[in-house]
Design an enzyme around this catalytic site. Sequence first.
Site, short mmCIF file in Angstrom:
data_model
loop_
_atom_site.label_atom_id
_atom_site.label_comp_id
_atom_site.label_asym_id
_atom_site.label_seq_id
_atom_site.Cartn_x
_atom_site.Cartn_y
_atom_site.Cartn_z
N CYS A 88 0.78 -1.23 -0.06
CA CYS A 88 0.08 0.03 -0.05
C CYS A 88 0.87 1.28 -0.17
O CYS A 88 1.88 1.58 0.71
CB CYS A 88 -0.97 -0.07 1.30
SG CYS A 88 -1.60 1.64 1.63
N CYS A 91 0.30 2.74 3.96
CA CYS A 91 0.83 2.18 5.23
C CYS A 91 1.84 1.06 5.00
O CYS A 91 2.33 0.25 5.82
CB CYS A 91 -0.47 1.22 5.66
SG CYS A 91 -0.98 0.01 4.72
N ASP A 329 24.35 5.14 60.95
CA ASP A 329 25.74 4.71 60.42
C ASP A 329 25.69 3.07 60.72
O ASP A 329 24.97 2.48 61.30
CB ASP A 329 26.73 5.24 61.59
CG ASP A 329 26.75 6.95 61.26
OD1 ASP A 329 26.46 7.29 60.16
OD2 ASP A 329 26.94 7.52 62.20
#
Length: 520
Positions: A88, A91, A329
């Site tokens: 096409c 597309c 810590d």
Amino acid sequence: MARVGLTKLTFSICLWQLCFEINVNMAPADGGPSENLNLEIIDFIQNLGSCWRCAIRFTRERKPEAYQRKLVEFKLEPEEKLLKASPCVICLGLVQDHFIKEVFIDEVCQQVLKFDCDSATFSCMVSLPVAIMLREQAVWFLLTEKFPDLLSKNLKIDYVTSLKDVWKFVFTEALEKKLNKQLEHSSSPFQIHISILYKDEISECGALVDICPEKFKHRYNRTRVYREGIFTRNAAQSVLSGLSAEDFQKYYTLKLPNVSAHYGPVQCSHNSIHIAGRYQKFSRKLCQTPWLIEGEKHMDTSIQELICKHLEPFFKTQSVKFSSSGREDVDVRTLGRGRPFAIELTDPHRTIFTQDQITQLQNVINNSTDAIQIRDLQAVTKEQLSVLKQGEEEKTKIYRALCVTLDGSTPTEEDLAKINDITELVLMQKTPLRVLHRRPLAVRPRTVHEMKATLLDDRPGHFILRLKTQAGTYIKEFVHGDFNRTVPNLCILLGRAIDIVALDVDAVELDWPPVIAIQT
Ligand SMILES: [Zn+2]
């Protein structure tokens, strides 16, 4: 321009048959072209070499069922056979019966199934070659030249039903069946990204460079930056918008394609899952997240690893992000109800689970180590995570510090009473020396809301200091003063040198995530 034609009569008969059988309303209610004009439009576009689906896209047909059938009953004229041999003109064969092969969708699905995601739904993004955009634009200009009425109604190219939508109309059913998942039209957490590629993309898009050399000149030299390709839809859009038919046609002529478009790689991703909970830390030799020095792990494990090594295989995820309401810590314990944390599991493949399964995971984690214990493990939303960071400065934390006087003297009850009476003491804390290599130098005001010191009868010179402070207060520095980088400090308040022996976090006063009641 190459034009391959059907006879008008043959085509019109076919089209009427189509309209009748699938009850397509050829006259949109929004004042678009009339029924007859639509038929002429379809005829005109098919004569340019388009497939029937692309032709009816240009009549603004929006109903999925209009695109979902094969016109097998159409009598093939010799011209039509010739037309079908070429992809096409718009597309590139993507939604053209002759070029649709089940194997294409099979391959797409194979790639999705390899991802092995248990999501019941998916959303689908299709990226199309920019060449298709140019072809649509070319057809639109030819159409509006042929039917000036379309332009007089101020219609624009977005009048055309998008090829992405039509692709979904045509392929959704097959995808859903093969994937055993439902397409979510709004958005599913599981996304499939399908790339459609076209061999002649670069050469056909050359027209964009001719139209607007400035836009693309620097892109050629910066292919690293424009990895997604020199020609993006956005770039093409900005070149095409406002361009007249005359200017466009100077540089671009619609031709039948030599090859059809094909399917490229399929990418899958799932939104992150967020799991939250609270952890207690009992070890003074454990960091919160992997401690890396020049890429090498400095310690055997971390809180993050102790938890995530069980979550990762369950959720089938490769990467995690750990966050928490502050951090302690390495040598500090966190007791009480623990510290809230959250883990982002990125791109999980297991997405369906129950709270019971999460609680079982929690038990497995707790049984696997003595260094930590976790509680209230649960899934949370991304939005809920903001609670972790929001107002972090306003939250209070409760600490317990074992302190010692460096000269061995024991503070008197009067000394301790002096500090026990202090409330809302504002400290000015210069970035501690020990974190200066990773934190910017600044002076931060931090508030000690209250303090209570208790002597230890059996350990001369030692005392326990309980503190309730604003989050982010450096407790060790408040105790030993950090060479007076923190003022006031405990040494100043008690008039002697003091050091900290051990520190525990007793409470992180953030009521999140919600408590999970464990069924026994
Ligand atoms: Zn088409």
